[in-house]
Design an enzyme around this catalytic site. Structure first.
Site, PDB file in Angstrom:
ATOM      1  N   HIS A 234      20.859 -16.178 -26.466  1.00 53.39           N
ATOM      2  CA  HIS A 234      21.262 -16.523 -27.827  1.00 53.39           C
ATOM      3  C   HIS A 234      21.393 -18.030 -27.970  1.00 53.39           C
ATOM      4  CE1 HIS A 234      23.109 -15.891 -31.755  1.00 53.39           C
ATOM      5  NE2 HIS A 234      24.012 -16.814 -31.432  1.00 53.39           N
ATOM      6  N   SER A 235      20.722 -18.605 -28.981  1.00 49.43           N
ATOM      7  CA  SER A 235      20.772 -20.032 -29.285  1.00 49.43           C
ATOM      8  C   SER A 235      20.266 -20.850 -28.081  1.00 49.43           C
ATOM      9  CB  SER A 235      22.182 -20.429 -29.718  1.00 49.43           C
ATOM     10  OG  SER A 235      22.182 -21.678 -30.372  1.00 49.43           O
ATOM     11  N   LEU A 236      21.068 -21.746 -27.518  1.00 49.87           N
ATOM     12  CA  LEU A 236      20.658 -22.432 -26.294  1.00 49.87           C
ATOM     13  C   LEU A 236      20.196 -21.427 -25.247  1.00 49.87           C
ATOM     14  CD1 LEU A 236      20.680 -24.884 -24.179  1.00 49.87           C
ATOM     15  CD2 LEU A 236      23.009 -24.109 -23.670  1.00 49.87           C
TER      16      LEU A 236
END
Length: 263
Positions: free
Chosen positions: A98-100
């Protein structure tokens, strides 16, 4: 002992006894986040998938270790840990970032794919594909800007507590430094399907932009959209779990209620 040489139990967390599912799902947290951010999702996936979450150095129970500031170092270390543990026992496994964490999971998948330990599937969430130019992050060089960015994305309520903020900032600084230093390098496409997931109101990655992930694999994938912003995954746990189980081949009709755009 360096972070890269640490044993698997240093890097991987479970939230209970191993689930008796046919697939193991390894989850990669967002910038500044820890393994515990996947606790609710792990519970929602029981008993279909055995969920493990990566604990990066410099946070939660690893807060006394220096955080890694290069994304390639994180991917190298985690790929080595997974090869020595998850891959070795022969259980099919998938990665979710998720995200990074989407970028870390992707780079980890590339390393495992090259070594012949191709994941069953890669799930990337709330992050544009690395082939798409990301927005500038130079303005996030100081703590006030970092905190403002996290709050703008909807994930900063706990940071109002001074003690929590003091513990979180070193990890946030390191993670955004890793983002700034990361440059995608062209190479062989993945040999596993990709599911690209995003929230309808995520200002960092629109549903249309998420489709670019699908070009990074030779296997057809799909895009999924869920109502919400950058942290939709925490707000739509049941819908996300149903979609994950369907794409892992563990459930079919039950996932129909999840917001889905096939590609």
């Amino acid at each position: 002992m360096t972070a890269a040489a640490s044993p698997p139990e240093t890097w991987l967390r479970r939230f209970g006894p191993p689930a008796d599912g046919p697939v193991r799902l390894v989850c990669f947290p967002h910038a500044g986040g820890g393994a515990s951010s996947f606790h609710s999702l792990a519970r929602a996936l029981e008993p279909g998938a055995d969920v493990m979450a990566v604990q990066y150095p410099g946070r939660q129970d690893r807060r006394h270790e220096p955080p890694l500031t290069r994304l390639s170092e994180l991917a190298d270390a985690i790929a080595g840990v997974l090869e020595a543990s998850v891959v070795r026992d022969g259980t099919p496994y998938a990665l979710l970032g998720h995200s990074l964490g989407a970028l870390v999971a992707y780079e980890t998948a590339r390393r495992l794919d090259r070594s012949g330990a191709t994941p069953h599937r890669l799930f990337v969430s709330a992050r544009c594909a690395p082939t798409v130019a990301a927005g500038p992050t130079d303005h996030l060089a100081d703590d006030d800007a970092l905190l403002a960015e996290v709050r703008a994305l909807g994930g900063g309520d706990a940071l109002d507590d001074p003690e929590v903020r003091a513990m979180a900032l070193p990890a946030l600084r390191a993670d955004y430094q890793a983002l700034r230093s990361y440059t995608w390098q062209d190479g062989p496409a993945l040999r596993c399907p990709v599911t690209a997931m995003t929230g309808t109101q995520d200002r960092l990655c629109t549903p249309a932009q998420a489709n670019d992930w699908l070009r990074l694999s030779v296997v057809p994938g799909r895009a999924r959209t869920f109502r919400g912003g950058h942290f939709y995954l925490q707000d739509r746990v049941t819908d996300v779990a149903q979609a994950l189980l369907m794409d892992l081949g563990l459930r079919t009709q039950q996932a129909a209620a999840a917001g889905t755009t096939a590609a």
